[in-house]
Design an enzyme around this catalytic site. Sequence first.
Site, mmCIF file in Angstrom:
data_model
loop_
_atom_site.group_PDB
_atom_site.id
_atom_site.type_symbol
_atom_site.label_atom_id
_atom_site.label_comp_id
_atom_site.label_asym_id
_atom_site.label_seq_id
_atom_site.Cartn_x
_atom_site.Cartn_y
_atom_site.Cartn_z
ATOM 1 N N TYR A 145 0.846 -1.204 0.000
ATOM 2 C CA TYR A 145 0.000 0.000 0.000
ATOM 3 C C TYR A 145 0.880 1.253 0.000
ATOM 4 O O TYR A 145 0.724 2.141 -0.840
ATOM 5 C CB TYR A 145 -0.888 -0.038 1.234
ATOM 6 C CG TYR A 145 -1.858 1.107 1.385
ATOM 7 C CD1 TYR A 145 -2.939 1.257 0.518
ATOM 8 C CD2 TYR A 145 -1.718 2.032 2.425
ATOM 9 C CE1 TYR A 145 -3.852 2.295 0.685
ATOM 10 C CE2 TYR A 145 -2.625 3.067 2.592
ATOM 11 C CZ TYR A 145 -3.693 3.194 1.721
ATOM 12 O OH TYR A 145 -4.599 4.222 1.891
ATOM 13 N N GLU A 147 4.047 1.764 -0.736
ATOM 14 C CA GLU A 147 4.882 2.003 -1.924
ATOM 15 C C GLU A 147 4.028 2.317 -3.150
ATOM 16 O O GLU A 147 4.428 3.098 -4.015
ATOM 17 C CB GLU A 147 5.811 0.823 -2.189
ATOM 18 C CG GLU A 147 6.864 0.611 -1.101
ATOM 19 C CD GLU A 147 7.865 1.766 -0.975
ATOM 20 O OE1 GLU A 147 7.807 2.746 -1.727
ATOM 21 O OE2 GLU A 147 8.738 1.663 -0.079
ATOM 22 N N ASN A 190 -14.138 -1.936 13.828
ATOM 23 C CA ASN A 190 -13.902 -3.104 14.694
ATOM 24 C C ASN A 190 -14.416 -2.843 16.099
ATOM 25 O O ASN A 190 -15.175 -3.637 16.656
ATOM 26 C CB ASN A 190 -12.402 -3.409 14.783
ATOM 27 C CG ASN A 190 -11.973 -4.478 13.800
ATOM 28 O OD1 ASN A 190 -12.711 -4.811 12.869
ATOM 29 N ND2 ASN A 190 -10.782 -5.009 13.989
ATOM 30 N N TYR A 204 -4.577 -4.029 19.664
ATOM 31 C CA TYR A 204 -3.353 -4.664 19.161
ATOM 32 C C TYR A 204 -2.131 -4.049 19.838
ATOM 33 O O TYR A 204 -2.048 -2.822 19.978
ATOM 34 C CB TYR A 204 -3.241 -4.517 17.640
ATOM 35 C CG TYR A 204 -4.403 -5.122 16.869
ATOM 36 C CD1 TYR A 204 -5.234 -6.102 17.435
ATOM 37 C CD2 TYR A 204 -4.675 -4.728 15.555
ATOM 38 C CE1 TYR A 204 -6.294 -6.654 16.721
ATOM 39 C CE2 TYR A 204 -5.728 -5.281 14.830
ATOM 40 C CZ TYR A 204 -6.540 -6.224 15.432
ATOM 41 O OH TYR A 204 -7.588 -6.766 14.718
ATOM 42 N N GLY A 205 -1.189 -4.909 20.232
ATOM 43 C CA GLY A 205 0.007 -4.433 20.939
ATOM 44 C C GLY A 205 -0.387 -3.955 22.326
ATOM 45 O O GLY A 205 -1.352 -4.460 22.923
ATOM 46 N N THR A 210 -0.417 5.685 18.615
ATOM 47 C CA THR A 210 -1.397 6.772 18.459
ATOM 48 C C THR A 210 -1.909 6.874 17.024
ATOM 49 O O THR A 210 -1.241 6.477 16.073
ATOM 50 C CB THR A 210 -0.795 8.144 18.839
ATOM 51 O OG1 THR A 210 0.193 8.503 17.861
ATOM 52 C CG2 THR A 210 -0.178 8.128 20.218
ATOM 53 N N ASP A 271 3.271 -1.902 12.309
ATOM 54 C CA ASP A 271 2.190 -0.995 12.722
ATOM 55 C C ASP A 271 2.811 0.339 13.162
ATOM 56 O O ASP A 271 3.599 0.367 14.117
ATOM 57 C CB ASP A 271 1.452 -1.644 13.911
ATOM 58 C CG ASP A 271 0.103 -1.008 14.192
ATOM 59 O OD1 ASP A 271 -0.349 -0.187 13.375
ATOM 60 O OD2 ASP A 271 -0.484 -1.334 15.247
HETATM 61 P P1 NAD Z 1 -12.766 1.881 0.393
HETATM 62 O O1 NAD Z 1 -12.177 0.515 0.333
HETATM 63 O O2 NAD Z 1 -14.060 2.060 1.109
HETATM 64 O O3 NAD Z 1 -12.941 2.478 -1.060
HETATM 65 C C1 NAD Z 1 -12.094 2.175 -2.126
HETATM 66 C C2 NAD Z 1 -12.942 1.905 -3.367
HETATM 67 O O4 NAD Z 1 -12.068 1.673 -4.487
HETATM 68 C C3 NAD Z 1 -13.814 0.664 -3.217
HETATM 69 O O5 NAD Z 1 -15.153 0.964 -3.570
HETATM 70 C C4 NAD Z 1 -13.180 -0.340 -4.184
HETATM 71 O O6 NAD Z 1 -14.118 -1.260 -4.693
HETATM 72 C C5 NAD Z 1 -12.582 0.590 -5.236
HETATM 73 N N1 NAD Z 1 -11.494 -0.014 -6.010
HETATM 74 C C6 NAD Z 1 -10.364 -0.604 -5.534
HETATM 75 N N2 NAD Z 1 -9.601 -1.053 -6.554
HETATM 76 C C7 NAD Z 1 -10.250 -0.727 -7.708
HETATM 77 C C8 NAD Z 1 -9.974 -0.910 -9.090
HETATM 78 N N3 NAD Z 1 -8.875 -1.540 -9.527
HETATM 79 N N4 NAD Z 1 -10.877 -0.441 -10.002
HETATM 80 C C9 NAD Z 1 -12.006 0.198 -9.590
HETATM 81 N N5 NAD Z 1 -12.327 0.406 -8.300
HETATM 82 C C10 NAD Z 1 -11.461 -0.059 -7.360
HETATM 83 O O7 NAD Z 1 -11.644 2.830 1.038
HETATM 84 P P2 NAD Z 1 -11.719 4.360 1.482
HETATM 85 O O8 NAD Z 1 -11.430 4.431 2.916
HETATM 86 O O9 NAD Z 1 -12.942 4.986 0.945
HETATM 87 O O10 NAD Z 1 -10.453 4.961 0.729
HETATM 88 C C11 NAD Z 1 -10.594 5.665 -0.491
HETATM 89 C C12 NAD Z 1 -9.266 6.248 -0.922
HETATM 90 O O11 NAD Z 1 -8.768 7.128 0.084
HETATM 91 C C13 NAD Z 1 -8.169 5.182 -1.146
HETATM 92 O O12 NAD Z 1 -7.396 5.552 -2.262
HETATM 93 C C14 NAD Z 1 -7.354 5.267 0.131
HETATM 94 O O13 NAD Z 1 -6.035 4.873 -0.094
HETATM 95 C C15 NAD Z 1 -7.462 6.739 0.483
HETATM 96 N N6 NAD Z 1 -7.282 6.939 1.931
HETATM 97 C C16 NAD Z 1 -8.252 6.628 2.835
HETATM 98 C C17 NAD Z 1 -8.016 6.809 4.193
HETATM 99 C C18 NAD Z 1 -9.063 6.517 5.233
HETATM 100 O O14 NAD Z 1 -8.788 6.670 6.417
HETATM 101 N N7 NAD Z 1 -10.273 6.128 4.893
HETATM 102 C C19 NAD Z 1 -6.772 7.299 4.626
HETATM 103 C C20 NAD Z 1 -5.796 7.574 3.669
HETATM 104 C C21 NAD Z 1 -6.056 7.409 2.328
HETATM 105 N N1 UDP Z 2 -6.128 -1.703 15.931
HETATM 106 C C1 UDP Z 2 -6.466 -2.294 17.146
HETATM 107 N N2 UDP Z 2 -7.525 -3.146 17.168
HETATM 108 C C2 UDP Z 2 -8.279 -3.441 16.077
HETATM 109 C C3 UDP Z 2 -7.929 -2.831 14.839
HETATM 110 C C4 UDP Z 2 -6.843 -1.967 14.810
HETATM 111 O O1 UDP Z 2 -5.823 -2.052 18.169
HETATM 112 O O2 UDP Z 2 -9.232 -4.225 16.201
HETATM 113 C C5 UDP Z 2 -5.001 -0.751 15.913
HETATM 114 C C6 UDP Z 2 -3.965 -1.009 14.814
HETATM 115 O O3 UDP Z 2 -2.987 -1.943 15.254
HETATM 116 C C7 UDP Z 2 -3.388 0.382 14.620
HETATM 117 C C8 UDP Z 2 -4.584 1.308 14.872
HETATM 118 O O4 UDP Z 2 -5.529 0.526 15.613
HETATM 119 O O5 UDP Z 2 -2.403 0.655 15.578
HETATM 120 C C9 UDP Z 2 -5.258 1.818 13.593
HETATM 121 O O6 UDP Z 2 -5.488 0.713 12.760
HETATM 122 P P1 UDP Z 2 -6.309 0.777 11.390
HETATM 123 O O7 UDP Z 2 -6.365 -0.608 10.846
HETATM 124 O O8 UDP Z 2 -7.597 1.470 11.630
HETATM 125 O O9 UDP Z 2 -5.482 1.723 10.395
HETATM 126 P P2 UDP Z 2 -3.968 2.178 10.230
HETATM 127 O O10 UDP Z 2 -3.897 3.515 10.850
HETATM 128 O O11 UDP Z 2 -3.043 1.196 10.910
HETATM 129 O O12 UDP Z 2 -3.768 2.202 8.759
#
Ligand code: NAD
Ligand code: UDP
Length: 312
Positions: A145, A147, A190, A204-205, A210, A271
Amino acid sequence: MRILITGAAGFIGSHLCDRFFREGHEVIGLDNFITGTPENIAHLFGNDRFLFIKHDVTNFIYVPGPIDAVLHFASPASPVDYMKYPIQTLKVGALGTHKALGLAKAKGARFLLASTSEVYGDPLVNPQPESYWGNVNPIGPRGVYDEAKRFAEALTMAYHRYHGLETRIARIFNTYGPRMRLDDGRVIPNFIGQALRGEPLTVYGDGQQTRSFCYIDDMVEGIYRLLFSDEVEPVNLGNPNEMRIIELAQLINEMIGNKAGIVFKPSPPDDPKLRRPDITKAKRILGWEPKVSLEEGLRLTIEWFKSKISHG
Ligand code: NAD
Ligand code: UDP
Protein backbone atom coordinates in the site's frame (compact mmCIF):
# COMPACT_ATOMS: atom_id res chain seq x y z
CA MET A 1 -18.64 20.70 -14.11
CA ARG A 2 -18.34 17.02 -15.07
CA ILE A 3 -16.40 15.16 -12.36
CA LEU A 4 -15.12 11.58 -12.54
CA ILE A 5 -14.48 9.75 -9.26
CA THR A 6 -12.68 6.39 -9.15
CA GLY A 7 -13.48 4.26 -6.10
CA ALA A 8 -16.95 5.88 -6.12
CA ALA A 9 -18.63 2.95 -4.32
CA GLY A 10 -16.20 3.09 -1.41
CA PHE A 11 -16.39 4.95 1.87
CA ILE A 12 -14.77 8.30 0.95
CA GLY A 13 -15.58 8.05 -2.79
CA SER A 14 -19.33 7.73 -2.18
CA HIS A 15 -19.36 10.76 0.14
CA LEU A 16 -17.48 12.73 -2.54
CA CYS A 17 -20.09 11.68 -5.12
CA ASP A 18 -22.78 13.07 -2.79
CA ARG A 19 -20.92 16.34 -2.26
CA PHE A 20 -20.22 17.07 -5.93
CA PHE A 21 -23.75 16.01 -6.85
CA ARG A 22 -25.21 18.32 -4.18
CA GLU A 23 -23.15 21.23 -5.52
CA GLY A 24 -24.91 20.76 -8.88
CA HIS A 25 -22.10 19.02 -10.77
CA GLU A 26 -22.46 16.03 -13.04
CA VAL A 27 -20.79 12.98 -11.44
CA ILE A 28 -19.38 9.87 -13.11
CA GLY A 29 -18.48 7.09 -10.68
CA LEU A 30 -16.14 4.19 -11.49
CA ASP A 31 -15.65 1.14 -9.28
CA ASN A 32 -15.11 -2.62 -9.51
CA PHE A 33 -16.58 -3.29 -6.01
CA ILE A 34 -13.45 -5.09 -4.74
CA THR A 35 -13.87 -3.42 -1.32
CA GLY A 36 -16.84 -1.09 -1.97
CA THR A 37 -20.53 -1.74 -2.45
CA PRO A 38 -23.25 -0.40 -4.81
CA GLU A 39 -25.35 0.25 -1.68
CA ASN A 40 -23.15 3.31 -0.91
CA ILE A 41 -24.28 5.07 -4.11
CA ALA A 42 -27.66 3.37 -4.72
CA HIS A 43 -29.49 6.60 -3.82
CA LEU A 44 -27.82 8.35 -6.77
CA PHE A 45 -28.80 5.76 -9.39
CA GLY A 46 -31.45 6.80 -11.88
CA ASN A 47 -30.53 10.48 -11.67
CA ASP A 48 -29.53 12.12 -14.95
CA ARG A 49 -26.58 13.93 -13.33
CA PHE A 50 -25.09 10.64 -12.10
CA LEU A 51 -23.53 7.95 -14.26
CA PHE A 52 -21.98 4.78 -12.88
CA ILE A 53 -19.51 2.61 -14.79
CA LYS A 54 -18.45 -0.74 -13.34
CA HIS A 55 -14.80 -0.90 -14.31
CA ASP A 56 -11.39 -2.00 -13.02
CA VAL A 57 -9.33 1.18 -13.35
CA THR A 58 -6.10 -0.74 -13.87
CA ASN A 59 -7.42 -1.24 -17.43
CA PHE A 60 -7.79 1.50 -20.05
CA ILE A 61 -10.61 3.87 -19.07
CA TYR A 62 -12.94 4.95 -21.83
CA VAL A 63 -15.51 7.65 -21.04
CA PRO A 64 -17.24 9.61 -23.82
CA GLY A 65 -17.62 13.39 -23.58
CA PRO A 66 -15.75 16.10 -21.70
CA ILE A 67 -14.43 15.75 -18.13
CA ASP A 68 -13.32 18.68 -15.96
CA ALA A 69 -11.79 16.81 -13.01
CA VAL A 70 -10.66 13.27 -12.18
CA LEU A 71 -10.51 12.30 -8.49
CA HIS A 72 -8.58 9.05 -8.09
CA PHE A 73 -9.83 7.32 -4.93
CA ALA A 74 -9.84 3.67 -6.07
CA SER A 75 -7.68 1.49 -3.81
CA PRO A 76 -8.19 -0.95 -0.96
CA ALA A 77 -7.52 1.24 2.08
CA SER A 78 -7.84 -0.83 5.23
CA PRO A 79 -4.75 -2.83 6.28
CA VAL A 80 -6.88 -6.01 6.38
CA ASP A 81 -8.11 -5.32 2.81
CA TYR A 82 -4.76 -4.46 1.29
CA MET A 83 -3.06 -7.43 2.89
CA LYS A 84 -5.85 -9.63 1.46
CA TYR A 85 -5.43 -8.04 -2.00
CA PRO A 86 -1.71 -7.16 -2.16
CA ILE A 87 -1.28 -7.42 -5.94
CA GLN A 88 -4.53 -5.54 -6.69
CA THR A 89 -3.40 -2.80 -4.28
CA LEU A 90 -0.06 -2.40 -6.03
CA LYS A 91 -1.79 -2.48 -9.43
CA VAL A 92 -4.43 0.12 -8.63
CA GLY A 93 -1.83 2.47 -7.11
CA ALA A 94 0.51 2.07 -10.08
CA LEU A 95 -1.45 1.03 -13.22
CA GLY A 96 -4.73 2.54 -11.99
CA THR A 97 -3.08 5.90 -11.28
CA HIS A 98 -1.45 5.76 -14.72
CA LYS A 99 -4.82 5.15 -16.42
CA ALA A 100 -6.57 7.84 -14.38
CA LEU A 101 -3.80 10.36 -15.18
CA GLY A 102 -3.94 9.37 -18.85
CA LEU A 103 -7.67 10.01 -18.88
CA ALA A 104 -7.21 13.43 -17.22
CA LYS A 105 -4.52 14.31 -19.78
CA ALA A 106 -6.68 13.22 -22.74
CA LYS A 107 -9.62 15.30 -21.46
CA GLY A 108 -7.57 18.31 -20.30
CA ALA A 109 -9.02 17.69 -16.82
CA ARG A 110 -7.64 18.53 -13.40
CA PHE A 111 -6.43 15.48 -11.42
CA LEU A 112 -6.58 14.85 -7.66
CA LEU A 113 -4.82 11.87 -6.08
CA ALA A 114 -6.00 10.29 -2.83
CA SER A 115 -2.65 9.70 -1.19
CA THR A 116 -2.15 8.76 2.44
CA SER A 117 -0.34 9.35 5.70
CA GLU A 118 1.16 5.89 5.03
CA VAL A 119 3.71 7.59 2.75
CA TYR A 120 5.32 8.60 6.08
CA GLY A 121 5.47 4.92 7.18
CA ASP A 122 6.37 4.44 10.85
CA PRO A 123 7.34 8.11 11.26
CA LEU A 124 10.41 9.32 13.10
CA VAL A 125 8.95 12.85 13.22
CA ASN A 126 5.71 13.73 15.02
CA PRO A 127 3.49 15.45 13.93
CA GLN A 128 4.22 14.77 10.25
CA PRO A 129 4.68 17.85 8.01
CA GLU A 130 4.52 17.45 4.21
CA SER A 131 8.30 18.05 4.07
CA TYR A 132 9.01 14.77 5.95
CA TRP A 133 10.10 12.00 3.52
CA GLY A 134 8.99 9.11 5.66
CA ASN A 135 10.23 5.83 7.08
CA VAL A 136 8.70 3.04 5.00
CA ASN A 137 9.61 -0.66 4.92
CA PRO A 138 9.21 -1.44 1.19
CA ILE A 139 9.12 -5.23 1.63
CA GLY A 140 6.88 -5.56 4.71
CA PRO A 141 3.19 -6.52 4.38
CA ARG A 142 2.14 -2.84 4.46
CA GLY A 143 4.66 -2.01 1.72
CA VAL A 144 2.13 -2.98 -0.98
CA TYR A 145 0.00 0.00 0.00
CA ASP A 146 2.66 2.49 1.12
CA GLU A 147 4.88 2.00 -1.92
CA ALA A 148 1.94 2.02 -4.36
CA LYS A 149 0.89 5.39 -2.98
CA ARG A 150 4.45 6.73 -3.03
CA PHE A 151 4.72 5.63 -6.68
CA ALA A 152 1.31 7.24 -7.37
CA GLU A 153 2.58 10.55 -5.95
CA ALA A 154 5.74 10.34 -8.09
CA LEU A 155 3.70 9.58 -11.23
CA THR A 156 1.30 12.43 -10.48
CA MET A 157 4.20 14.90 -10.13
CA ALA A 158 5.74 13.54 -13.37
CA TYR A 159 2.47 14.18 -15.27
CA HIS A 160 2.44 17.67 -13.81
CA ARG A 161 6.08 18.41 -14.68
CA TYR A 162 6.31 16.71 -18.07
CA HIS A 163 2.76 17.07 -19.41
CA GLY A 164 1.76 20.27 -17.62
CA LEU A 165 -1.27 18.52 -16.10
CA GLU A 166 -3.06 20.40 -13.28
CA THR A 167 -2.59 18.00 -10.35
CA ARG A 168 -3.39 17.92 -6.62
CA ILE A 169 -2.21 15.43 -3.97
CA ALA A 170 -4.19 14.92 -0.75
CA ARG A 171 -2.29 13.07 1.99
CA ILE A 172 -5.26 11.70 3.87
CA PHE A 173 -4.92 10.65 7.53
CA ASN A 174 -7.24 8.16 9.30
CA THR A 175 -10.82 9.05 8.37
CA TYR A 176 -14.00 7.45 9.71
CA GLY A 177 -17.77 7.71 9.54
CA PRO A 178 -20.92 6.17 8.08
CA ARG A 179 -20.48 3.75 5.13
CA MET A 180 -17.34 2.11 6.42
CA ARG A 181 -17.78 -1.67 6.33
CA LEU A 182 -18.28 -3.16 9.79
CA ASP A 183 -15.85 -5.93 8.77
CA ASP A 184 -13.21 -3.79 7.02
CA GLY A 185 -10.79 -4.41 9.91
CA ARG A 186 -10.04 -0.75 10.64
CA VAL A 187 -10.00 0.17 14.28
CA ILE A 188 -13.19 2.26 14.54
CA PRO A 189 -15.56 -0.22 12.80
CA ASN A 190 -13.90 -3.10 14.69
CA PHE A 191 -14.33 -1.44 18.08
CA ILE A 192 -17.90 -0.24 17.42
CA GLY A 193 -18.96 -3.67 16.12
CA GLN A 194 -17.40 -5.44 19.10
CA ALA A 195 -18.92 -2.99 21.60
CA LEU A 196 -22.40 -3.28 20.05
CA ARG A 197 -22.15 -7.09 20.28
CA GLY A 198 -21.04 -6.84 23.94
CA GLU A 199 -17.63 -8.35 23.18
CA PRO A 200 -14.25 -7.17 24.51
CA LEU A 201 -12.46 -4.72 22.20
CA THR A 202 -9.34 -6.13 20.52
CA VAL A 203 -6.45 -3.74 21.19
CA TYR A 204 -3.35 -4.66 19.16
CA GLY A 205 0.01 -4.43 20.94
CA ASP A 206 0.01 -2.43 24.16
CA GLY A 207 -2.44 0.16 22.80
CA GLN A 208 0.08 2.97 23.32
CA GLN A 209 0.36 3.58 19.54
CA THR A 210 -1.40 6.77 18.46
CA ARG A 211 -3.71 7.80 15.63
CA SER A 212 -5.61 11.03 14.85
CA PHE A 213 -9.15 10.48 13.54
CA CYS A 214 -10.95 12.79 11.13
CA TYR A 215 -14.72 12.69 10.58
CA ILE A 216 -15.78 12.14 6.95
CA ASP A 217 -17.62 15.47 6.50
CA ASP A 218 -14.49 17.41 7.47
CA MET A 219 -12.40 15.30 5.07
CA VAL A 220 -14.79 15.85 2.15
CA GLU A 221 -14.66 19.61 2.76
CA GLY A 222 -10.84 19.53 2.74
CA ILE A 223 -10.70 17.52 -0.50
CA TYR A 224 -13.25 19.82 -2.14
CA ARG A 225 -11.23 22.91 -1.24
CA LEU A 226 -7.95 21.31 -2.32
CA LEU A 227 -9.33 20.45 -5.77
CA PHE A 228 -10.23 24.09 -6.40
CA SER A 229 -6.99 25.47 -4.90
CA ASP A 230 -3.74 26.17 -6.78
CA GLU A 231 -1.51 23.91 -4.69
CA VAL A 232 0.37 21.28 -6.69
CA GLU A 233 2.52 19.81 -3.92
CA PRO A 234 1.03 17.39 -1.35
CA VAL A 235 -1.28 18.71 1.36
CA ASN A 236 -1.97 16.83 4.62
CA LEU A 237 -5.67 16.46 5.41
CA GLY A 238 -6.62 15.02 8.78
CA ASN A 239 -7.53 15.84 12.33
CA PRO A 240 -4.55 16.76 14.55
CA ASN A 241 -6.33 15.46 17.67
CA GLU A 242 -3.95 12.57 18.48
CA MET A 243 -4.87 9.77 20.88
CA ARG A 244 -3.67 6.36 22.03
CA ILE A 245 -5.59 3.36 20.72
CA ILE A 246 -6.27 2.22 24.28
CA GLU A 247 -7.95 5.58 25.01
CA LEU A 248 -10.09 5.17 21.88
CA ALA A 249 -11.16 1.71 23.10
CA GLN A 250 -12.11 3.08 26.53
CA LEU A 251 -14.08 5.95 24.96
CA ILE A 252 -16.06 3.65 22.64
CA ASN A 253 -16.83 1.18 25.46
CA GLU A 254 -18.03 4.10 27.57
CA MET A 255 -20.17 5.64 24.81
CA ILE A 256 -21.84 2.32 24.00
CA GLY A 257 -22.03 1.15 27.62
CA ASN A 258 -20.07 -2.04 26.88
CA LYS A 259 -18.99 -3.81 30.07
CA ALA A 260 -16.90 -6.49 28.32
CA GLY A 261 -13.68 -4.42 28.50
CA ILE A 262 -10.56 -4.89 26.40
CA VAL A 263 -8.39 -7.84 25.27
CA PHE A 264 -4.83 -7.40 24.02
CA LYS A 265 -3.80 -9.08 20.74
CA PRO A 266 -0.41 -9.18 19.00
CA SER A 267 0.60 -6.05 17.14
CA PRO A 268 0.48 -6.41 13.32
CA PRO A 269 3.90 -6.11 11.57
CA ASP A 270 5.17 -2.57 10.94
CA ASP A 271 2.19 -1.00 12.72
CA PRO A 272 3.12 2.73 12.90
CA LYS A 273 3.63 3.83 16.50
CA LEU A 274 2.65 7.46 15.99
CA ARG A 275 0.49 9.32 13.53
CA ARG A 276 -0.61 12.92 13.65
CA PRO A 277 -0.94 15.37 10.75
CA ASP A 278 0.71 18.77 10.80
CA ILE A 279 -2.08 20.72 9.06
CA THR A 280 -0.41 24.14 9.09
CA LYS A 281 -0.30 24.09 5.28
CA ALA A 282 -3.97 23.12 4.83
CA LYS A 283 -4.98 25.87 7.27
CA ARG A 284 -2.91 28.46 5.42
CA ILE A 285 -3.71 27.48 1.83
CA LEU A 286 -7.26 26.16 2.12
CA GLY A 287 -8.47 27.98 5.23
CA TRP A 288 -9.49 24.49 6.37
CA GLU A 289 -9.42 22.65 9.65
CA PRO A 290 -11.63 19.89 11.05
CA LYS A 291 -14.74 21.02 12.94
CA VAL A 292 -16.34 17.77 14.17
CA SER A 293 -15.17 16.55 17.59
CA LEU A 294 -14.30 12.88 18.05
CA GLU A 295 -17.24 12.40 20.42
CA GLU A 296 -19.71 13.88 17.92
CA GLY A 297 -18.23 11.96 14.98
CA LEU A 298 -18.29 8.70 16.93
CA ARG A 299 -21.89 9.34 18.02
CA LEU A 300 -22.96 9.76 14.38
CA THR A 301 -20.97 6.69 13.32
CA ILE A 302 -22.33 4.52 16.14
CA GLU A 303 -25.91 5.57 15.22
CA TRP A 304 -25.28 4.61 11.62
CA PHE A 305 -23.80 1.20 12.47
CA LYS A 306 -26.71 0.54 14.86
CA SER A 307 -29.26 1.27 12.13
CA LYS A 308 -27.33 -0.93 9.68
CA ILE A 309 -27.33 -3.83 12.13
CA SER A 310 -31.03 -3.47 13.00
CA HIS A 311 -31.95 -3.37 9.28
CA GLY A 312 -29.87 -6.50 8.60
P1 NAD B 1 -12.77 1.88 0.39
O1 NAD B 1 -12.18 0.52 0.33
O2 NAD B 1 -14.06 2.06 1.11
O3 NAD B 1 -12.94 2.48 -1.06
C1 NAD B 1 -12.09 2.17 -2.13
C2 NAD B 1 -12.94 1.91 -3.37
O4 NAD B 1 -12.07 1.67 -4.49
C3 NAD B 1 -13.81 0.66 -3.22
O5 NAD B 1 -15.15 0.96 -3.57
C4 NAD B 1 -13.18 -0.34 -4.18
O6 NAD B 1 -14.12 -1.26 -4.69
C5 NAD B 1 -12.58 0.59 -5.24
N1 NAD B 1 -11.49 -0.01 -6.01
C6 NAD B 1 -10.36 -0.60 -5.53
N2 NAD B 1 -9.60 -1.05 -6.55
C7 NAD B 1 -10.25 -0.73 -7.71
C8 NAD B 1 -9.97 -0.91 -9.09
N3 NAD B 1 -8.87 -1.54 -9.53
N4 NAD B 1 -10.88 -0.44 -10.00
C9 NAD B 1 -12.01 0.20 -9.59
N5 NAD B 1 -12.33 0.41 -8.30
C10 NAD B 1 -11.46 -0.06 -7.36
O7 NAD B 1 -11.64 2.83 1.04
P2 NAD B 1 -11.72 4.36 1.48
O8 NAD B 1 -11.43 4.43 2.92
O9 NAD B 1 -12.94 4.99 0.95
O10 NAD B 1 -10.45 4.96 0.73
C11 NAD B 1 -10.59 5.66 -0.49
C12 NAD B 1 -9.27 6.25 -0.92
O11 NAD B 1 -8.77 7.13 0.08
C13 NAD B 1 -8.17 5.18 -1.15
O12 NAD B 1 -7.40 5.55 -2.26
C14 NAD B 1 -7.35 5.27 0.13
O13 NAD B 1 -6.03 4.87 -0.09
C15 NAD B 1 -7.46 6.74 0.48
N6 NAD B 1 -7.28 6.94 1.93
C16 NAD B 1 -8.25 6.63 2.83
C17 NAD B 1 -8.02 6.81 4.19
C18 NAD B 1 -9.06 6.52 5.23
O14 NAD B 1 -8.79 6.67 6.42
N7 NAD B 1 -10.27 6.13 4.89
C19 NAD B 1 -6.77 7.30 4.63
C20 NAD B 1 -5.80 7.57 3.67
C21 NAD B 1 -6.06 7.41 2.33
N1 UDP C 1 -6.13 -1.70 15.93
C1 UDP C 1 -6.47 -2.29 17.15
N2 UDP C 1 -7.53 -3.15 17.17
C2 UDP C 1 -8.28 -3.44 16.08
C3 UDP C 1 -7.93 -2.83 14.84
C4 UDP C 1 -6.84 -1.97 14.81
O1 UDP C 1 -5.82 -2.05 18.17
O2 UDP C 1 -9.23 -4.22 16.20
C5 UDP C 1 -5.00 -0.75 15.91
C6 UDP C 1 -3.97 -1.01 14.81
O3 UDP C 1 -2.99 -1.94 15.25
C7 UDP C 1 -3.39 0.38 14.62
C8 UDP C 1 -4.58 1.31 14.87
O4 UDP C 1 -5.53 0.53 15.61
O5 UDP C 1 -2.40 0.66 15.58
C9 UDP C 1 -5.26 1.82 13.59
O6 UDP C 1 -5.49 0.71 12.76
P1 UDP C 1 -6.31 0.78 11.39
O7 UDP C 1 -6.36 -0.61 10.85
O8 UDP C 1 -7.60 1.47 11.63
O9 UDP C 1 -5.48 1.72 10.40
P2 UDP C 1 -3.97 2.18 10.23
O10 UDP C 1 -3.90 3.52 10.85
O11 UDP C 1 -3.04 1.20 10.91
O12 UDP C 1 -3.77 2.20 8.76
